[in-house]
Design a protein around this motif. Sequence first.
Motif, PDB file in Angstrom:
ATOM      1  N   SER A 127       0.822  -1.218   0.000  1.00 22.56           N
ATOM      2  CA  SER A 127       0.000   0.000   0.000  1.00 22.56           C
ATOM      3  C   SER A 127       0.851   1.261   0.000  1.00 22.56           C
ATOM      4  CB  SER A 127      -0.951   0.006   1.207  1.00 22.56           C
ATOM      5  OG  SER A 127      -1.818  -1.096   1.163  1.00 22.56           O
ATOM      6  N   ALA A 128       1.914   1.262  -0.769  1.00 22.38           N
ATOM      7  CA  ALA A 128       2.786   2.431  -0.905  1.00 22.38           C
ATOM      8  C   ALA A 128       3.056   2.662  -2.385  1.00 22.38           C
ATOM      9  CB  ALA A 128       4.093   2.225  -0.152  1.00 22.38           C
ATOM     10  N   TYR A 129       3.089   3.953  -2.780  1.00 21.87           N
ATOM     11  CA  TYR A 129       3.158   4.285  -4.197  1.00 21.87           C
ATOM     12  C   TYR A 129       3.936   5.579  -4.395  1.00 21.87           C
ATOM     13  CZ  TYR A 129      -0.997   1.390  -3.574  1.00 21.87           C
ATOM     14  OH  TYR A 129      -1.860   0.417  -3.176  1.00 21.87           O
ATOM     15  N   ILE A 130       4.510   5.711  -5.582  1.00 25.47           N
ATOM     16  CA  ILE A 130       5.091   6.990  -5.980  1.00 25.47           C
ATOM     17  C   ILE A 130       4.552   7.355  -7.354  1.00 25.47           C
ATOM     18  CG2 ILE A 130       7.193   6.550  -4.661  1.00 25.47           C
ATOM     19  CD1 ILE A 130       7.878   6.787  -8.199  1.00 25.47           C
ATOM     20  N   ALA A 131       4.447   8.665  -7.600  1.00 22.99           N
ATOM     21  CA  ALA A 131       4.065   9.166  -8.918  1.00 22.99           C
ATOM     22  C   ALA A 131       5.249   9.943  -9.470  1.00 22.99           C
ATOM     23  CB  ALA A 131       2.838  10.058  -8.824  1.00 22.99           C
ATOM     24  N   PHE A 132       5.784   9.471 -10.594  1.00 25.46           N
ATOM     25  CA  PHE A 132       6.964  10.105 -11.196  1.00 25.46           C
ATOM     26  C   PHE A 132       6.528  10.909 -12.408  1.00 25.46           C
ATOM     27  CE2 PHE A 132      10.786  10.375 -13.800  1.00 25.46           C
ATOM     28  CZ  PHE A 132      11.748  10.706 -12.859  1.00 25.46           C
ATOM     29  N   ASP A 133       6.817  12.204 -12.386  1.00 26.53           N
ATOM     30  CA  ASP A 133       6.488  13.131 -13.464  1.00 26.53           C
ATOM     31  C   ASP A 133       7.563  13.016 -14.535  1.00 26.53           C
ATOM     32  OD1 ASP A 133       6.130  15.322 -15.127  1.00 26.53           O
ATOM     33  OD2 ASP A 133       5.830  16.756 -13.509  1.00 26.53           O
ATOM     34  N   THR A 157       0.844   6.610   0.916  1.00 29.27           N
ATOM     35  CA  THR A 157       0.458   5.281   1.373  1.00 29.27           C
ATOM     36  C   THR A 157      -1.063   5.195   1.422  1.00 29.27           C
ATOM     37  OG1 THR A 157       0.522   5.955   3.701  1.00 29.27           O
ATOM     38  CG2 THR A 157       2.552   5.026   2.764  1.00 29.27           C
ATOM     39  N   GLY A 158      -1.556   3.981   1.590  1.00 24.19           N
ATOM     40  CA  GLY A 158      -3.003   3.791   1.681  1.00 24.19           C
ATOM     41  C   GLY A 158      -3.609   3.404   0.357  1.00 24.19           C
ATOM     42  N   LYS A 159      -4.639   4.135  -0.064  1.00 25.55           N
ATOM     43  CA  LYS A 159      -5.346   3.810  -1.300  1.00 25.55           C
ATOM     44  C   LYS A 159      -4.512   4.178  -2.521  1.00 25.55           C
ATOM     45  CE  LYS A 159      -9.998   4.500   0.591  1.00 25.55           C
ATOM     46  NZ  LYS A 159     -11.267   5.282   0.444  1.00 25.55           N
ATOM     47  N   THR A 215      24.355  13.262 -18.483  1.00 17.74           N
ATOM     48  CA  THR A 215      24.549  12.070 -17.663  1.00 17.74           C
ATOM     49  C   THR A 215      23.319  11.174 -17.722  1.00 17.74           C
ATOM     50  OG1 THR A 215      25.937  13.323 -16.143  1.00 17.74           O
ATOM     51  CG2 THR A 215      25.064  11.220 -15.359  1.00 17.74           C
ATOM     52  N   GLU A 216      23.547   9.915 -18.019  1.00 19.50           N
ATOM     53  CA  GLU A 216      22.446   8.962 -18.021  1.00 19.50           C
ATOM     54  C   GLU A 216      22.216   8.443 -16.606  1.00 19.50           C
ATOM     55  OE1 GLU A 216      20.631   5.465 -20.782  1.00 19.50           O
ATOM     56  OE2 GLU A 216      22.810   5.451 -20.532  1.00 19.50           O
ATOM     57  N   VAL A 217      20.913   8.327 -16.269  1.00 23.13           N
ATOM     58  CA  VAL A 217      20.543   7.864 -14.936  1.00 23.13           C
ATOM     59  C   VAL A 217      19.503   6.755 -15.071  1.00 23.13           C
ATOM     60  CG1 VAL A 217      19.578   8.494 -12.686  1.00 23.13           C
ATOM     61  CG2 VAL A 217      20.937  10.171 -13.978  1.00 23.13           C
ATOM     62  N   PHE A 218      19.712   5.672 -14.311  1.00 27.45           N
ATOM     63  CA  PHE A 218      18.681   4.670 -14.113  1.00 27.45           C
ATOM     64  C   PHE A 218      18.213   4.776 -12.669  1.00 27.45           C
ATOM     65  CE2 PHE A 218      21.354   2.940 -17.485  1.00 27.45           C
ATOM     66  CZ  PHE A 218      20.409   2.621 -18.452  1.00 27.45           C
ATOM     67  N   GLU A 219      16.907   4.712 -12.464  1.00 27.97           N
ATOM     68  CA  GLU A 219      16.364   4.817 -11.115  1.00 27.97           C
ATOM     69  C   GLU A 219      15.368   3.698 -10.867  1.00 27.97           C
ATOM     70  OE1 GLU A 219      13.455   7.646  -8.361  1.00 27.97           O
ATOM     71  OE2 GLU A 219      14.493   8.538 -10.083  1.00 27.97           O
ATOM     72  N   MET A 220      15.495   3.055  -9.713  1.00 35.22           N
ATOM     73  CA  MET A 220      14.562   2.008  -9.313  1.00 35.22           C
ATOM     74  C   MET A 220      13.859   2.434  -8.026  1.00 35.22           C
ATOM     75  SD  MET A 220      15.236  -2.074  -8.806  1.00 35.22           S
ATOM     76  CE  MET A 220      16.463  -1.808  -7.505  1.00 35.22           C
ATOM     77  N   PRO A 221      12.571   2.845  -8.124  1.00 34.00           N
ATOM     78  CA  PRO A 221      11.844   3.216  -6.916  1.00 34.00           C
ATOM     79  C   PRO A 221      11.539   1.983  -6.060  1.00 34.00           C
ATOM     80  CG  PRO A 221      10.771   4.057  -8.919  1.00 34.00           C
ATOM     81  CD  PRO A 221      11.776   3.031  -9.335  1.00 34.00           C
ATOM     82  N   GLY A 222      11.453   2.191  -4.775  1.00 33.89           N
ATOM     83  CA  GLY A 222      11.129   1.099  -3.872  1.00 33.89           C
ATOM     84  C   GLY A 222      10.569   1.612  -2.564  1.00 33.89           C
ATOM     85  N   GLY A 223      10.307   0.694  -1.671  1.00 31.70           N
ATOM     86  CA  GLY A 223       9.802   1.055  -0.360  1.00 31.70           C
ATOM     87  C   GLY A 223      10.245   0.039   0.678  1.00 31.70           C
ATOM     88  N   ILE A 224      10.498   0.504   1.896  1.00 34.39           N
ATOM     89  CA  ILE A 224      10.891  -0.366   3.000  1.00 34.39           C
ATOM     90  C   ILE A 224       9.997  -0.050   4.190  1.00 34.39           C
ATOM     91  CG2 ILE A 224      12.765  -1.132   4.496  1.00 34.39           C
ATOM     92  CD1 ILE A 224      14.730   0.053   2.516  1.00 34.39           C
ATOM     93  N   ARG A 225       9.345  -1.068   4.700  1.00 34.78           N
ATOM     94  CA  ARG A 225       8.490  -0.871   5.870  1.00 34.78           C
ATOM     95  C   ARG A 225       9.255  -1.196   7.139  1.00 34.78           C
ATOM     96  NH1 ARG A 225       3.395   0.300   6.723  1.00 34.78           N
ATOM     97  NH2 ARG A 225       2.857   0.209   4.507  1.00 34.78           N
ATOM     98  N   PHE A 226       9.128  -0.334   8.144  1.00 40.01           N
ATOM     99  CA  PHE A 226       9.698  -0.605   9.463  1.00 40.01           C
ATOM    100  C   PHE A 226       8.646  -0.234  10.509  1.00 40.01           C
ATOM    101  CE2 PHE A 226      10.817   3.619   8.191  1.00 40.01           C
ATOM    102  CZ  PHE A 226      10.858   4.430   9.330  1.00 40.01           C
TER     103      PHE A 226
END
Length: 923
Positions: A83-89, A100-102, A190-201
């Motif tokens: 239940s975690a999300y990112i929006a990348f423009d 988080t959430g919906k 510069t070339e960039v690769f990005e991997m979004p993620g999430g860690i719950r604690f």
Amino acid sequence: MFIFLKHCRKYLGAISIGLTIFLTGYTDKRIISSNSADSLVLNPFVEPGFPFIPGSLDARQLGAGFPDDNMAARILSVPVGDSAYIAFDTDLLRMSVAWTGKYLPMVLMAQISYKDFFNKNNKVPTVTGNPKVATGSYPGWSTDKPVYQNIRTRSAEEPNWDAMPAEKGRWKGVYAYGDKAILNYTVGTTEVFEMPGGIRFGDQIAFTRSFRFGSSERELYLTAAEVTNATASEVKGRIAYLYHGVNKDSVTAIAILGKGGFALQPEIAENRFVTVKVPATAKGAEAGIAIWKGPAKEKKTFEKLCRKVRISFPDFQKGGSAYWNETVVTKGKLSPDTAAFVTDQLTLPLPNPWKRNVRVADIAFHNDGRAIAVTFEGDVWTVEGIDKNLQNIRWKRFASGLHEPMSIDIVKDTIYVFGREGIVRLHDMNKDGSADFYENFSNVMSQSAESREWAADMVLGPDGCFYIAKGGSQSNGPGVSKQVAKGFREGSRHNGTVMKISKDGLSYEIIATGLRGPYLGMNPKTGMLTASDQQGNFVPSTPIYLIKKGDYFGVPATEHRKDNPAITPALTWLPHRVDRSSISQAWATSDKMGPLNDNLIHFSFARPGLFRVLIDSSAAISQGGVSYIRANYPAPTSKGTINPVDGQMYISGFNLWGSSSKGISALMRLRYTGKPSYMPNQFRAGEQGIMLSFDSELDANSVLDASHFQVKRWDYKRTQEYGSGHFKLDGSTGEETLNVVASYLSADRKKVLLLVQDMKEVMQVEVAYQIQAKDGKQVNDQFYFTINNLSALDPASFGFASVDLALLKAKQPEAAASTEKEEMASAEKGKELFQKMACFGCHSEGTQVKGMYGPPFQNLYKSVRHFEDGTSAIADEKYIRESILSPGVKIIKGYNEEMPSFVGILNDNEIESITLYIKSLKK
């Protein structure tokens, strides 16, 4: 959720899935044959396991502490954990918001109509979960120093919808690898690769952004968060904090992940912006950050967590496992050879293992006859087994996650799709039949979040460049920009335009402006570019245009110019009752389409069906005309292309915006059977009259009787109101009937010359004819055209002998006083007009509202009507008359202004008949 039975019956009938559908790829090789109307089940629009969904986002009202200038037209929303999300423009290379959430509500046009097929009440999604981190509408990345203001050209009061300049940063695309989305872009060089993620604690979540940097000669800066209500800040080595709350009890923190490695440095600016400095590097490096918002008492736990995390990229550039392994096999339905042109139906892959809807928007072919189809849902399917009998059509999903695409093409076996995100080039890195890399070929076209500014059309020119058409930002949408004219929002600076995209996708030219809702056609041999437009505000009826660089077509809201250009005349106009909503064109570039070989074909969404377009280029200004290609069209017709193997035209289309057909989607083959065609194939309009040439020889006796031909003409008025009535050349309302003084048949028996008095330039001419072909076939039809320029006709050059032109000088007979009593108004006559005027395409005679542009007629009479301006009225005779003649005066609440005036089209008797018919529908 089950689809309502009444809609399923229409859907299943329209797409011919009453046939047995074979589903292969399962371990038991089972055959699914349960296709009763109530068995079709669609899963939700969001599919578990696929790593991103494209869209638009309005994040301007996230709440206290968040920036209020956060709007994005092109985002990827990425699930990053429980239940975690990112929006990348993708325009500004920024994380617009993490929450988080919906998940985001599925309210964009393709999403909201996914199961509710005719629902056009779309919105721009907002975050309904719990926002944690956000940035404003400025670049997420910069070189040499952070940038906290919008670098794109526009006033501060209005949203800017361009992608950031490519030299500063450019979106390159996204890799789909299992449940991971790996973003790819450049910052400077510069070339960039990005991997979004999430860690719950515990009950907290930290959003992670893992980076792989190419070599860089300059420092890079990432703006990771903006907090507008911070009360204090601090930077402690590899972690930075912004405190908020009266007692500093809440914190937004950013940490560099791991214990060592590449030396990223967090920074705080203006007690508001959280940034990260990335040092220059000659070799490239990997690093990562974690961003967290939560109670300050959890700081130590967050710090401990970040020291343990390691950056680990998968081997994504080689491609991952296929998302869709099954193949759906369907049987098509062949039409009997009852006419020169018939439509065979290629049964769509419904049901399918993913319970996915399939609304086919466009189709393209490889040279070997394999096809690629794109759906409005954003999926791409490969289609094989398209042969003469269509008994083994094999469908396989190839890609997903595209933003309301309507166009697809293949160039050198590479697939290109045009959606709201731009032109995407698809790559299958490991050749397993599933796209792995969704490359941004071009996003140079500006794109707003207004729903009607859709990515309407894309065609490939013989010069190797793509030409695209963008919808105008009409007011019947969510309204995220200011209104600039009746029926129009501001939208982007490219709305309502035709553009040429360079071969490398990095630049563009504006070809034409001033359009409301254009779609395109391209002759791949000659480069002739055509377009249609949508009847509406400033567009009096349906036009077809020849497009040349610099053209302006009369819609002030999409003019995008300051030089006060003249309006380019239409090639031809089509009356509302003939085609009230047009779409694209296609050229029959084939030697197997019989009489249609090398002809331009125009597509009507609303009628639906296809028109043959004839062009009279002998005049100083080209002028054209159309005749309807009669065939069975089970769903709206939108796009078409020639199969290079069988030489026939394949037609795709789906329903949503109001069509006389209630079929949801279809894929058809327009097939030439070899039987005779009786359509016009050439026309000339000149000072002496009209020449029509036909595909088949005609019967002399029927042609030589001039009473078998009726010619009418009228003009339209271009105003801010929706559509136009009909007007005589002197400006009065109505249509003029012209005097056909004689008719002639050419020596080859295929051409007809009508001597017509008082020929003049005019927007619309209708020729109706009731004649016979030489073989005895009765031909009752109409031909519609426009006269932009009159020149002299030479009858002899067309094979006409002994033409008495002196008849044109004879005095026109005065209209004889009618000795017949006018037929009394009646409900029966009103019902006939309801069909003839195509009212049934927008209004139900019952209570149906699904798929209807206008309110239903049952129980309308004497009901209370509530209007958009807050007023109300009783639907009496006066109200009905006003609604027919001046429909824009009172707009029913919940509906848009989408009905033209019938001034000059319906007389008092006919209006009374329609009123009586509406009265009769009271239950």
